[in-house]
Design a protein around this motif. Structure first.
Motif, PDB file in Angstrom:
ATOM      1  N   THR A 129       0.695  -1.145  -0.016  1.00  0.00           N
ATOM      2  CA  THR A 129      -0.088  -0.054   0.032  1.00  0.00           C
ATOM      3  C   THR A 129       1.007   1.262   0.085  1.00  0.00           C
ATOM      4  O   THR A 129       0.551   2.139  -0.795  1.00  0.00           O
ATOM      5  CB  THR A 129      -0.834  -0.050   1.103  1.00  0.00           C
ATOM      6  N   GLN A 130       1.867   1.147   0.825  1.00  0.00           N
ATOM      7  CA  GLN A 130       2.802   2.392   0.972  1.00  0.00           C
ATOM      8  C   GLN A 130       3.395   2.570  -0.467  1.00  0.00           C
ATOM      9  O   GLN A 130       3.777   3.577  -1.080  1.00  0.00           O
ATOM     10  CB  GLN A 130       3.909   2.265   2.005  1.00  0.00           C
ATOM     11  N   MET A 131       3.751   1.395  -1.050  1.00  0.00           N
ATOM     12  CA  MET A 131       4.464   1.651  -2.492  1.00  0.00           C
ATOM     13  C   MET A 131       3.398   2.114  -3.550  1.00  0.00           C
ATOM     14  O   MET A 131       3.918   3.263  -4.327  1.00  0.00           O
ATOM     15  CB  MET A 131       4.720   0.121  -2.991  1.00  0.00           C
ATOM     16  N   VAL A 132       2.536   1.875  -3.616  1.00  0.00           N
ATOM     17  CA  VAL A 132       1.430   2.530  -4.419  1.00  0.00           C
ATOM     18  C   VAL A 132       1.040   3.919  -4.296  1.00  0.00           C
ATOM     19  O   VAL A 132       0.820   4.828  -5.095  1.00  0.00           O
ATOM     20  CB  VAL A 132       0.172   1.587  -4.642  1.00  0.00           C
ATOM     21  N   ASP A 133       1.060   4.192  -2.761  1.00  0.00           N
ATOM     22  CA  ASP A 133       0.579   5.591  -2.478  1.00  0.00           C
ATOM     23  C   ASP A 133       1.690   6.632  -2.706  1.00  0.00           C
ATOM     24  O   ASP A 133       1.750   7.538  -2.975  1.00  0.00           O
ATOM     25  CB  ASP A 133       0.392   5.563  -1.000  1.00  0.00           C
ATOM     26  N   SER A 134       2.920   5.866  -2.710  1.00  0.00           N
ATOM     27  CA  SER A 134       4.217   6.776  -2.759  1.00  0.00           C
ATOM     28  C   SER A 134       4.731   6.881  -4.359  1.00  0.00           C
ATOM     29  O   SER A 134       5.805   7.113  -4.471  1.00  0.00           O
ATOM     30  CB  SER A 134       5.131   6.598  -1.828  1.00  0.00           C
ATOM     31  N   MET A 135       3.912   6.246  -5.073  1.00  0.00           N
ATOM     32  CA  MET A 135       4.623   6.151  -6.545  1.00  0.00           C
ATOM     33  C   MET A 135       4.987   7.473  -7.153  1.00  0.00           C
ATOM     34  O   MET A 135       6.121   7.335  -7.884  1.00  0.00           O
ATOM     35  CB  MET A 135       3.570   5.485  -7.690  1.00  0.00           C
ATOM     36  N   LYS A 136       4.467   8.406  -6.810  1.00  0.00           N
ATOM     37  CA  LYS A 136       5.054   9.767  -7.447  1.00  0.00           C
ATOM     38  C   LYS A 136       6.150  10.793  -6.534  1.00  0.00           C
ATOM     39  O   LYS A 136       6.338  11.660  -6.462  1.00  0.00           O
ATOM     40  CB  LYS A 136       3.818  10.905  -7.873  1.00  0.00           C
ATOM     41  N   THR A 137       6.287   9.918  -5.243  1.00  0.00           N
ATOM     42  CA  THR A 137       7.210  10.424  -4.272  1.00  0.00           C
ATOM     43  C   THR A 137       8.259   9.798  -4.177  1.00  0.00           C
ATOM     44  O   THR A 137       8.391   8.607  -3.912  1.00  0.00           O
ATOM     45  CB  THR A 137       6.468  10.518  -2.848  1.00  0.00           C
ATOM     46  N   PRO A 138       9.369  10.356  -4.396  1.00  0.00           N
ATOM     47  CA  PRO A 138      10.783   9.769  -4.491  1.00  0.00           C
ATOM     48  C   PRO A 138      11.075   9.142  -2.977  1.00  0.00           C
ATOM     49  O   PRO A 138      10.860   9.875  -2.115  1.00  0.00           O
ATOM     50  CB  PRO A 138      11.815  10.625  -4.735  1.00  0.00           C
ATOM     51  N   SER A 139      11.463   7.903  -2.957  1.00  0.00           N
ATOM     52  CA  SER A 139      12.019   7.460  -1.852  1.00  0.00           C
ATOM     53  C   SER A 139      13.454   7.512  -1.299  1.00  0.00           C
ATOM     54  O   SER A 139      14.299   7.700  -2.166  1.00  0.00           O
ATOM     55  CB  SER A 139      11.512   5.692  -1.924  1.00  0.00           C
ATOM     56  N   ASP A 140      13.530   7.672   0.098  1.00  0.00           N
ATOM     57  CA  ASP A 140      14.821   7.715   0.627  1.00  0.00           C
ATOM     58  C   ASP A 140      15.503   6.151   0.941  1.00  0.00           C
ATOM     59  O   ASP A 140      16.425   6.138   1.521  1.00  0.00           O
ATOM     60  CB  ASP A 140      15.141   8.745   1.571  1.00  0.00           C
ATOM     61  N   ASP A 141      14.571   5.290   0.237  1.00  0.00           N
ATOM     62  CA  ASP A 141      15.194   3.839   0.496  1.00  0.00           C
ATOM     63  C   ASP A 141      16.472   3.808  -0.203  1.00  0.00           C
ATOM     64  O   ASP A 141      17.005   4.706  -1.128  1.00  0.00           O
ATOM     65  CB  ASP A 141      14.156   3.026  -0.084  1.00  0.00           C
ATOM     66  N   THR A 142      16.963   2.349  -0.024  1.00  0.00           N
ATOM     67  CA  THR A 142      18.293   2.344  -0.726  1.00  0.00           C
ATOM     68  C   THR A 142      18.316   2.413  -2.056  1.00  0.00           C
ATOM     69  O   THR A 142      17.204   1.657  -2.802  1.00  0.00           O
ATOM     70  CB  THR A 142      18.942   0.792  -0.331  1.00  0.00           C
ATOM     71  N   SER A 143      18.887   3.194  -2.608  1.00  0.00           N
ATOM     72  CA  SER A 143      18.926   3.190  -4.076  1.00  0.00           C
ATOM     73  C   SER A 143      20.091   2.736  -4.931  1.00  0.00           C
ATOM     74  O   SER A 143      21.030   2.140  -4.264  1.00  0.00           O
ATOM     75  CB  SER A 143      18.748   4.723  -4.678  1.00  0.00           C
ATOM     76  N   PRO A 185       9.052  -0.148 -14.637  1.00  0.00           N
ATOM     77  CA  PRO A 185       8.095  -0.047 -13.771  1.00  0.00           C
ATOM     78  C   PRO A 185       7.289  -1.377 -13.755  1.00  0.00           C
ATOM     79  O   PRO A 185       6.943  -1.887 -14.674  1.00  0.00           O
ATOM     80  CB  PRO A 185       7.087   1.055 -14.486  1.00  0.00           C
ATOM     81  N   LEU A 186       6.998  -2.046 -12.432  1.00  0.00           N
ATOM     82  CA  LEU A 186       6.630  -3.001 -12.255  1.00  0.00           C
ATOM     83  C   LEU A 186       5.221  -3.294 -12.179  1.00  0.00           C
ATOM     84  O   LEU A 186       4.299  -2.489 -11.371  1.00  0.00           O
ATOM     85  CB  LEU A 186       6.906  -3.632 -10.724  1.00  0.00           C
ATOM     86  N   PRO A 187       4.481  -3.828 -13.235  1.00  0.00           N
ATOM     87  CA  PRO A 187       2.953  -3.930 -13.343  1.00  0.00           C
ATOM     88  C   PRO A 187       2.354  -4.607 -11.829  1.00  0.00           C
ATOM     89  O   PRO A 187       2.871  -5.530 -11.364  1.00  0.00           O
ATOM     90  CB  PRO A 187       2.814  -5.135 -14.379  1.00  0.00           C
ATOM     91  N   ASP A 237       6.958   2.504  -9.972  1.00  0.00           N
ATOM     92  CA  ASP A 237       8.352   2.948 -10.187  1.00  0.00           C
ATOM     93  C   ASP A 237       9.317   2.575  -9.266  1.00  0.00           C
ATOM     94  O   ASP A 237       9.297   2.336  -8.302  1.00  0.00           O
ATOM     95  CB  ASP A 237       8.284   4.538 -10.547  1.00  0.00           C
ATOM     96  N   LYS A 238      10.688   2.697  -9.916  1.00  0.00           N
ATOM     97  CA  LYS A 238      11.654   2.089  -9.109  1.00  0.00           C
ATOM     98  C   LYS A 238      11.800   3.251  -7.719  1.00  0.00           C
ATOM     99  O   LYS A 238      12.185   2.664  -6.761  1.00  0.00           O
ATOM    100  CB  LYS A 238      13.174   2.419  -9.719  1.00  0.00           C
ATOM    101  N   ASP A 239      11.707   4.486  -7.945  1.00  0.00           N
ATOM    102  CA  ASP A 239      11.936   5.367  -6.922  1.00  0.00           C
ATOM    103  C   ASP A 239      10.849   5.448  -5.697  1.00  0.00           C
ATOM    104  O   ASP A 239      10.883   5.857  -4.782  1.00  0.00           O
ATOM    105  CB  ASP A 239      12.066   6.766  -7.473  1.00  0.00           C
ATOM    106  N   ALA A 240       9.737   4.543  -6.223  1.00  0.00           N
ATOM    107  CA  ALA A 240       8.584   4.488  -4.997  1.00  0.00           C
ATOM    108  C   ALA A 240       8.838   3.009  -4.518  1.00  0.00           C
ATOM    109  O   ALA A 240       8.066   2.570  -3.455  1.00  0.00           O
ATOM    110  CB  ALA A 240       7.347   4.320  -5.752  1.00  0.00           C
ATOM    111  N   TRP A 241       9.547   2.179  -4.967  1.00  0.00           N
ATOM    112  CA  TRP A 241       9.817   0.730  -4.448  1.00  0.00           C
ATOM    113  C   TRP A 241      10.326   0.815  -2.903  1.00  0.00           C
ATOM    114  O   TRP A 241      11.480   1.442  -2.705  1.00  0.00           O
ATOM    115  CB  TRP A 241      10.771  -0.176  -5.482  1.00  0.00           C
TER     116      TRP A 241
END
Length: 283
Positions: free
Chosen positions: A32-46, A84-86, A97-101
């Motif tokens: 749910t967090q992944m989908v909700d944050s699809m347009k928000t870059p994540s600070d997760d490990t890139s 981008p993952l279906p 998207d990768k930056d939302a993963w």
């Protein structure tokens, strides 16, 4: 009690912490967090361009080795996910998207994982190194929901290709998952669905290379029975049969880094499911 000499097969996989429900987060929080944050870059490990790799790893040969590496290594996980993952939730399709993963540890934070089979001979497919398609399922019993990860291997490399999240159909009178959910949560119901005598196989305490085969009555079952997952099951679909109308089911429970190994054999007899054989070869 007769003694059968046999080799013992175990899946010894990487260690992880124990527990069947961690914290207060629900089973679908991460996605749910992944989908909700699809347009928000994540600070997760890139993954930087220099970290990208298109070379197969030794772990790619056996899917079980790959999946534990994939779940435990955030960098490898991004490398081996097709962005981008279906993502399909109840027929509604989006893409992640990768930056939302966000890093998904799958079932490696639990103390066990489970496998489902319809036939004993299908259990041999687990070690098949020629597989090119495998699905990993989370079956959330009380929510009647399933999350399914689709992995494919091309040019020798395993990749996550898509995720599907949907309801589980557990309404049929002979549905195994509906039976199992009640079996592990209702002791009175459980006692009525254990064949007596129960076929029991375990390690010989005096010889680790030998197996003891005997029977248990219902009272002895409660003395020997191990903890069984009650809120969820997992399943890795290597290509084995998993038919909704099957009259037999085998539940294999493997410990993660703790030597736990149990197998439960169920069948429909006189119109109802029953446990008729139990193996405990934990070390």
């Amino acid at each position: 009690m007769k003694k059968l000499v046999a080799g013992c097969l175990f899946l010894a996989l990487c260690a992880a912490s124990c527990g069947q429900g961690k914290g207060t987060k629900g089973p679908f929080t991460a996605l749910t967090q992944m989908v909700d944050s699809m347009k928000t870059p994540s600070d997760d490990t890139s993954v930087s361009p220099t970290e990208e790799t298109d070379e197969p790893l030794e772990a790619d040969e056996l899917f079980d080795d790959f999946i534990f590496n994939y779940a435990s290594n955030p960098v490898l996980q991004k490398q081996r996910t097709s962005f981008p993952l279906p993502y399909d939730k109840d027929g509604k399709q989006t893409r992640i998207d990768k930056d939302a993963w966000k890093h998904d540890r799958l079932f490696t934070e639990e103390s066990v994982y489970t496998l489902l089979f319809d036939r004993e001979q299908d259990m041999d497919i687990v070690g098949d190194t020629s597989l090119t398609s495998v699905q990993v399922e989370w079956l959330f019993l009380h929510e009647a929901r399933m999350r399914k990860y689709y992995f494919g291997r091309t040019q020798g490399m395993w990749m996550l290709d898509s995720i599907v999240q949907q309801r589980l159909a557990m309404n049929a009178p002979d549905d195994f998952l509906a039976f199992y959910t009640r079996f592990v949560s209702d002791s009175i119901y459980q006692s009525k669905h254990i064949h007596s005598p129960l076929h029991f196989i375990t390690l010989d305490p005096d010889d680790e290379f030998s197996i003891l085969e005997t029977t248990l009555d219902r009272e002895q079952w409660y003395a020997f029975r191990p903890q069984m997952p009650a809120k969820w099951l997992t399943n890795i679909c290597y290509g084995q049969r998993n038919e909704a109308r099957s009259r037999t089911k085998i539940l294999k429970v493997n410990g993660i880094g703790n030597g736990y190994s149990n197998v439960f054999y169920f069948r429909i007899r006189q119109g109802e499911w029953e446990l008729y054989k139990f193996e405990d070869t934990s070390i």
